[in-house]
Scaffold this active site. Structure first.
Site, short mmCIF file in Angstrom:
data_model
loop_
_atom_site.label_atom_id
_atom_site.label_comp_id
_atom_site.label_asym_id
_atom_site.label_seq_id
_atom_site.Cartn_x
_atom_site.Cartn_y
_atom_site.Cartn_z
N HIS A 1 0.64 -1.32 -0.50
CA HIS A 1 0.03 0.06 0.43
C HIS A 1 0.80 1.10 0.01
CE1 HIS A 1 -3.78 -2.55 1.06
NE2 HIS A 1 -2.36 -3.37 1.61
N HIS B 1 -8.14 -8.38 -0.26
CA HIS B 1 -7.44 -8.86 0.93
C HIS B 1 -8.68 -9.80 1.55
CE1 HIS B 1 -5.39 -5.12 0.62
NE2 HIS B 1 -4.31 -5.49 1.81
N GLU C 1 -7.63 -12.22 6.55
CA GLU C 1 -6.69 -11.94 7.84
C GLU C 1 -6.48 -11.90 8.36
OE1 GLU C 1 -3.87 -7.53 8.17
OE2 GLU C 1 -5.41 -7.37 6.83
N ASP D 1 3.32 -5.29 2.27
CA ASP D 1 2.11 -4.09 3.36
C ASP D 1 2.20 -2.75 3.82
OD1 ASP D 1 -0.11 -4.47 3.25
OD2 ASP D 1 -0.50 -6.00 5.03
N ASP D 2 1.95 -2.47 4.82
CA ASP D 2 2.49 -1.07 4.90
C ASP D 2 4.16 -1.25 5.59
OD1 ASP D 2 -0.56 0.08 4.38
OD2 ASP D 2 -0.44 -1.48 5.10
#
Length: 341
Positions: free
Chosen positions: A26, A204, A207, A285-286
């Site tokens: 992201h 997504h 998760e 991811d982040d």
């Protein structure tokens, strides 16, 4: 150590140079505290932190929502095309340093248009940085527009409308944000429309949400790739289906640790996924929020799970075979991995 590595440092050196792609990133989640402060000052935005250290101290999360609360707050410093360019360029420089040859990055337009930032401002800044990185580093890229699942499908439809003039630069659509209580089925119509426009489909799923969400992503959204997918392992029939289909899972180890999806990296299911024949990949991811870019994720999980050279090669190969590159480009990258090993 085993399978070609004399030591942990030997394995680390191998990972650092291993050609790889990143498929789950992201771009707003790569906003480092230093750049957050710089952009806040540039744009006259007040942020509730007095120092970089205070921001990093706030990056202690117990679940996905804890993280999202501060993630959306951080977005507030992004206003101009140059801001989005600088954010993306900073990520790409780090990716290049990690031997990443191809990236497929997410962006969240609703997190910006809701603040009055024009869709065009966002995508023009991001794509200019992607073009610059291709010229400078040779990194190729795909851009995936995500819908925020805590908002309505009608809002997602309006975002897709805004994207229509820019479809020449958008390769796919995804689904992110708060998973629990917002199943993929909530967005069936907008994804059907996106697919008809020729866009790739990811979401997504699994998760924090249950295996049922993964089934919905497959059966209702028609995903080409599953982002995360950890909880698929709770359903043996689902595991078999994903393996048979060669469905790629974009796994994010440090994210899973920071968001308490796993209690310890030693408990991470990545090795189980590989042993089950799942096409798992490693991604960051982040990374600003979760403590590491792609090589840090590889290194952490390789050490915790004692991954072999063959398993690392499989992960790197999966990152290209699971990408949206054409077959010729995939073959070129797979040849580079073979030459490296």
């Amino acid at each position: 150590m085993h399978d070609g590595f004399a030591s942990a440092s030997d394995r680390a050196a191998y990972i650092n140079g291993l050609p790889k792609a990143e498929l789950h990133l992201h771009i707003e989640g790569s906003l480092e505290p230093e750049l957050m402060f710089e952009l806040a000052q540039r744009n006259g935005v007040t942020i509730p932190f007095a120092s970089v250290e205070e921001v990093r101290a706030a990056y202690a999360f117990s679940n996905l929502q804890d993280f999202l609360d501060i993630y959306y707050q951080g977005m507030g410093v992004l206003h101009t095309e140059q801001d989005f360019h600088d954010l993306t360029a900073a990520y790409l420089a780090r990716a290049h340093a990690d031997a990443v040859r191809h990236v497929e990055i997410f962006f969240d337009p609703q997190g910006h248009t809701a603040r009055g930032v024009a869709f065009g401002t966002v995508i023009t800044g991001i794509t200019r940085a992607l073009d610059d990185a291709h010229a400078r580093y040779g990194i190729t890229s795909k851009l995936i527009m995500c819908f925020l699942r805590h908002l309505s499908e009608a809002d997602a439809e309006a975002t897709l409308d805004e994207a229509l003039p820019y479809l020449g630069r958008i390769d796919g659509v995804g689904l992110d944000s708060s998973e629990v209580g917002h199943p993929p089925s909530k967005f069936t119509r907008v994804f059907t429309r996106a697919r008809a426009l020729g866009l790739k489909i990811v979401a997504h799923a699994g998760e924090e949400g249950p295996p049922a969400y993964v089934y919905e992503a497959l059966d209702l959204l028609g995903v080409d790739r599953v982002d995360h997918g950890n909880r698929s392992l709770e359903d043996p029939a689902l595991v078999a289906r994903l393996a048979t289909a060669g469905m790629t899972l974009t796994v994010c180890p440090l994210s899973n640790l920071k968001l308490c999806v796993v209690g310890d990296v030693a408990d991470h299911p990545l090795k189980i996924m590989l042993d089950a024949g799942l096409r798992a990949t490693v991604n960051s991811d982040d990374p600003s929020y979760f403590g590491g870019y792609v090589n840090a994720n590889y290194l952490t999980v390789a050490d915790a799970l004692d991954l072999s050279k063959a398993e690392l090669i499989t992960l790197a190969r999966n990152s290209f075979t699971g990408s949206f590159l054409d077959d010729a480009a995939k073959a070129k990258h797979l040849a580079a991995i073979a030459a490296y090993t």
